[in-house]
Design a protein around this motif. Structure first.
Motif, PDB file in Angstrom:
ATOM      1  N   LEU A 136       0.810  -1.215   0.000  1.00  0.00           N
ATOM      2  CA  LEU A 136       0.000   0.000   0.000  1.00  0.00           C
ATOM      3  C   LEU A 136       0.846   1.270   0.000  1.00  0.00           C
ATOM      4  CD1 LEU A 136      -2.809  -1.139   2.431  1.00  0.00           C
ATOM      5  CD2 LEU A 136      -3.062  -0.612   0.018  1.00  0.00           C
ATOM      6  N   GLU A 137       2.136   1.149   0.240  1.00  0.00           N
ATOM      7  CA  GLU A 137       3.090   2.261   0.125  1.00  0.00           C
ATOM      8  C   GLU A 137       2.698   3.493   0.948  1.00  0.00           C
ATOM      9  OE1 GLU A 137       4.870   1.273  -4.298  1.00  0.00           O
ATOM     10  OE2 GLU A 137       3.309   2.807  -4.119  1.00  0.00           O
ATOM     11  N   PRO A 138       2.610   3.348   2.272  1.00  0.00           N
ATOM     12  CA  PRO A 138       2.249   4.501   3.110  1.00  0.00           C
ATOM     13  C   PRO A 138       3.256   5.640   3.018  1.00  0.00           C
ATOM     14  CG  PRO A 138       3.087   2.686   4.439  1.00  0.00           C
ATOM     15  CD  PRO A 138       2.892   2.139   3.062  1.00  0.00           C
ATOM     16  N   GLN A 139       4.481   5.356   2.565  1.00  0.00           N
ATOM     17  CA  GLN A 139       5.480   6.410   2.455  1.00  0.00           C
ATOM     18  C   GLN A 139       5.062   7.506   1.468  1.00  0.00           C
ATOM     19  OE1 GLN A 139       5.924   3.259   1.622  1.00  0.00           O
ATOM     20  NE2 GLN A 139       6.963   3.016  -0.353  1.00  0.00           N
ATOM     21  N   ASN A 140       4.075   7.195   0.595  1.00  0.00           N
ATOM     22  CA  ASN A 140       3.586   8.217  -0.326  1.00  0.00           C
ATOM     23  C   ASN A 140       2.687   9.233   0.358  1.00  0.00           C
ATOM     24  OD1 ASN A 140       4.908   6.954  -2.424  1.00  0.00           O
ATOM     25  ND2 ASN A 140       3.111   5.819  -3.124  1.00  0.00           N
ATOM     26  N   HIS A 141       2.234   8.914   1.577  1.00  0.00           N
ATOM     27  CA  HIS A 141       1.279   9.791   2.251  1.00  0.00           C
ATOM     28  C   HIS A 141       1.673  10.123   3.688  1.00  0.00           C
ATOM     29  CE1 HIS A 141      -1.383   9.235  -1.170  1.00  0.00           C
ATOM     30  NE2 HIS A 141      -1.084   7.958  -1.110  1.00  0.00           N
ATOM     31  N   TYR A 142       2.750   9.512   4.173  1.00  0.00           N
ATOM     32  CA  TYR A 142       3.286   9.818   5.499  1.00  0.00           C
ATOM     33  C   TYR A 142       4.801   9.964   5.397  1.00  0.00           C
ATOM     34  CZ  TYR A 142      -1.167   7.845   7.210  1.00  0.00           C
ATOM     35  OH  TYR A 142      -2.490   7.561   7.430  1.00  0.00           O
ATOM     36  N   ARG A 143       5.361  10.832   6.217  1.00  0.00           N
ATOM     37  CA  ARG A 143       6.820  10.927   6.322  1.00  0.00           C
ATOM     38  C   ARG A 143       7.235  10.299   7.650  1.00  0.00           C
ATOM     39  NH1 ARG A 143       7.276  15.892   6.023  1.00  0.00           N
ATOM     40  NH2 ARG A 143       8.057  16.598   8.041  1.00  0.00           N
ATOM     41  N   PHE A 144       8.054   9.250   7.571  1.00  0.00           N
ATOM     42  CA  PHE A 144       8.502   8.510   8.749  1.00  0.00           C
ATOM     43  C   PHE A 144       9.849   9.055   9.207  1.00  0.00           C
ATOM     44  CE2 PHE A 144       5.208   5.976   7.190  1.00  0.00           C
ATOM     45  CZ  PHE A 144       4.946   4.867   7.981  1.00  0.00           C
ATOM     46  N   GLU A 145       9.927   9.486  10.467  1.00  0.00           N
ATOM     47  CA  GLU A 145      11.182  10.020  11.008  1.00  0.00           C
ATOM     48  C   GLU A 145      11.372   9.560  12.450  1.00  0.00           C
ATOM     49  OE1 GLU A 145      11.367  14.320   8.644  1.00  0.00           O
ATOM     50  OE2 GLU A 145      10.768  14.239  10.749  1.00  0.00           O
ATOM     51  N   GLN A 146      12.595   9.153  12.780  1.00  0.00           N
ATOM     52  CA  GLN A 146      12.929   8.907  14.179  1.00  0.00           C
ATOM     53  C   GLN A 146      13.362  10.232  14.787  1.00  0.00           C
ATOM     54  OE1 GLN A 146      15.563   5.658  15.030  1.00  0.00           O
ATOM     55  NE2 GLN A 146      15.962   6.348  17.126  1.00  0.00           N
ATOM     56  N   VAL A 147      12.652  10.668  15.838  1.00  0.00           N
ATOM     57  CA  VAL A 147      12.869  12.011  16.378  1.00  0.00           C
ATOM     58  C   VAL A 147      13.529  12.015  17.749  1.00  0.00           C
ATOM     59  CG1 VAL A 147      10.991  12.999  15.048  1.00  0.00           C
ATOM     60  CG2 VAL A 147      10.518  12.072  17.323  1.00  0.00           C
ATOM     61  N   GLY A 148      13.751  10.845  18.339  1.00  0.00           N
ATOM     62  CA  GLY A 148      14.408  10.858  19.636  1.00  0.00           C
ATOM     63  C   GLY A 148      14.275   9.538  20.355  1.00  0.00           C
ATOM     64  N   GLU A 149      14.564   9.569  21.661  1.00  0.00           N
ATOM     65  CA  GLU A 149      14.462   8.394  22.528  1.00  0.00           C
ATOM     66  C   GLU A 149      13.746   8.790  23.802  1.00  0.00           C
ATOM     67  OE1 GLU A 149      18.421   7.028  23.107  1.00  0.00           O
ATOM     68  OE2 GLU A 149      18.603   6.196  21.073  1.00  0.00           O
ATOM     69  N   ASP A 150      13.125   7.815  24.459  1.00  0.00           N
ATOM     70  CA  ASP A 150      12.350   8.095  25.663  1.00  0.00           C
ATOM     71  C   ASP A 150      12.249   6.809  26.474  1.00  0.00           C
ATOM     72  OD1 ASP A 150      10.842   9.513  27.481  1.00  0.00           O
ATOM     73  OD2 ASP A 150       9.197   9.987  26.103  1.00  0.00           O
ATOM     74  N   ARG A 151      11.516   6.837  27.570  1.00  0.00           N
ATOM     75  CA  ARG A 151      11.231   5.648  28.356  1.00  0.00           C
ATOM     76  C   ARG A 151       9.723   5.564  28.580  1.00  0.00           C
ATOM     77  NH1 ARG A 151      12.757   5.720  33.338  1.00  0.00           N
ATOM     78  NH2 ARG A 151      13.216   3.522  33.652  1.00  0.00           N
ATOM     79  N   VAL A 152       9.143   4.372  28.380  1.00  0.00           N
ATOM     80  CA  VAL A 152       7.730   4.123  28.624  1.00  0.00           C
ATOM     81  C   VAL A 152       7.627   2.859  29.461  1.00  0.00           C
ATOM     82  CG1 VAL A 152       5.474   3.683  27.590  1.00  0.00           C
ATOM     83  CG2 VAL A 152       7.098   5.177  26.419  1.00  0.00           C
ATOM     84  N   ALA A 153       6.887   2.927  30.567  1.00  0.00           N
ATOM     85  CA  ALA A 153       6.765   1.789  31.490  1.00  0.00           C
ATOM     86  C   ALA A 153       8.147   1.302  31.915  1.00  0.00           C
ATOM     87  CB  ALA A 153       5.962   0.651  30.858  1.00  0.00           C
ATOM     88  N   GLY A 154       9.083   2.241  32.042  1.00  0.00           N
ATOM     89  CA  GLY A 154      10.435   1.910  32.476  1.00  0.00           C
ATOM     90  C   GLY A 154      11.309   1.297  31.414  1.00  0.00           C
TER      91      GLY A 154
END
Length: 302
Positions: free
Chosen positions: A111-129
């Protein structure tokens, strides 16, 4: 559609945003979404998920067994409504369907979602430790929502998600507040089945329908359909967002569901079409749900 694994939409409105250490980094959309689907096939877990939308905060306990195909859910806040699953959708009591289905890896790639969304890694975090990678999926138009995902660094499980409107406003978000990995089936008969390879549907996989959507929003395609003598259920996707269209005859004197309703990121639009009750349910903006409903036409020769 029925084989896709469910991750309930629940979260907290008060979590802090992650900081990107060195600016956004472009990602491979297919690989990113593949990882989420594979993680659900490989990892069993139990945890508490909180969900914030429309000024309301809820909490659920979720137990997921990899390969079983059934998630056990207990609501921890508010009325003790039973949660049931039907046609791949989770629903609390008799209310509006609520849920997020992890995309099938094969279907996403086609379905090629890259044609309609831009995927970017923006950082790091912690969730539930747990350390997590923060990924933005920015919509290229107003037909779909932008999202931010917090993906567990070790397992690839989705630990938190936020949905944003075209104006950047937060529509809803959910996250795990606690998570235990590697849980075992509670009964001897509940053994996981072997992981299956998911693929995009071909034309022969989808039964012939009597109705169609003639003005599909850009990027969306029919990925699944269920048809019987009276009712039809069509499922569309752009590789990330999912929209269900239901059509069934309206009995005499029955109330017509007409117009738009919204619950968090979930839009519902109903209309009457040639004696059929048309209902569109999807995690898309209101205008997109209405476009699906208003574009229904009979299939020639159907």
């Amino acid at each position: 559609m029925r084989r896709l694994l469910l991750v309930l939409l629940l979260g907290s409105a008060a979590a802090a945003q992650a900081q990107a250490p060195s600016g956004p980094r472009q990602l491979d959309p297919s690989a990113t979404l593949d990882r989420l689907g594979i993680a659900l096939q490989e990892h069993s877990f139990e945890g508490v998920v909180v969900y914030a939308r429309d000024g309301q905060l809820d909490a659920l306990r979720v137990r997921h067994l990899a390969g079983i195909g059934t998630d056990l859910v207990d609501r921890l806040t508010g009325p003790e409504l039973p949660l049931r699953r039907g046609a791949g959708v989770a629903q609390l009591g008799s209310g509006t369907p609520l849920g997020f289905e992890a995309a099938a890896a094969g279907a996403v790639a086609k379905l090629e979602p890259q044609n309609h969304y831009r995927f970017e890694q923006v950082g790091e975090d912690r969730v539930a430790g747990r350390p997590s990678e923060v990924v933005d999926l920015r919509a290229g138009d107003g037909l779909r929502y932008s999202r931010r995902y917090w993906i567990d660094r070790d397992t690839g499980l989705l630990l938190r998600a936020a949905v944003y409107g075209a104006d950047g406003s937060l529509v809803e978000q959910w996250m795990f507040s606690s998570l235990e990995l590697g849980i075992e089936p509670s009964s001897p008969g509940a053994a996981p089945s072997p992981a299956q390879t998911l693929r995009a549907p071909s034309a022969t996989d989808i039964p012939r329908t009597r109705i169609q959507v003639v003005d599909l929003p850009a990027g969306f395609a029919l990925v699944s359909a269920a048809v019987d003598e009276e009712q039809e259920h069509l499922v569309f996707s752009d590789g990330l967002a999912r929209v269900s269209l239901f059509a069934q005859p309206l009995p005499d004197q029955a109330a017509v569901l007409s117009g738009h309703q919204r619950r968090g990121a979930l839009s519902v639009f109903g209309r009457l079409f040639r004696g059929l009750q048309i209902v569109v349910v999807g995690e898309v903006p209101a205008a997109t749900a209405e476009r699906f409903a208003q574009s229904v036409e009979p299939v020639r020769g159907g």
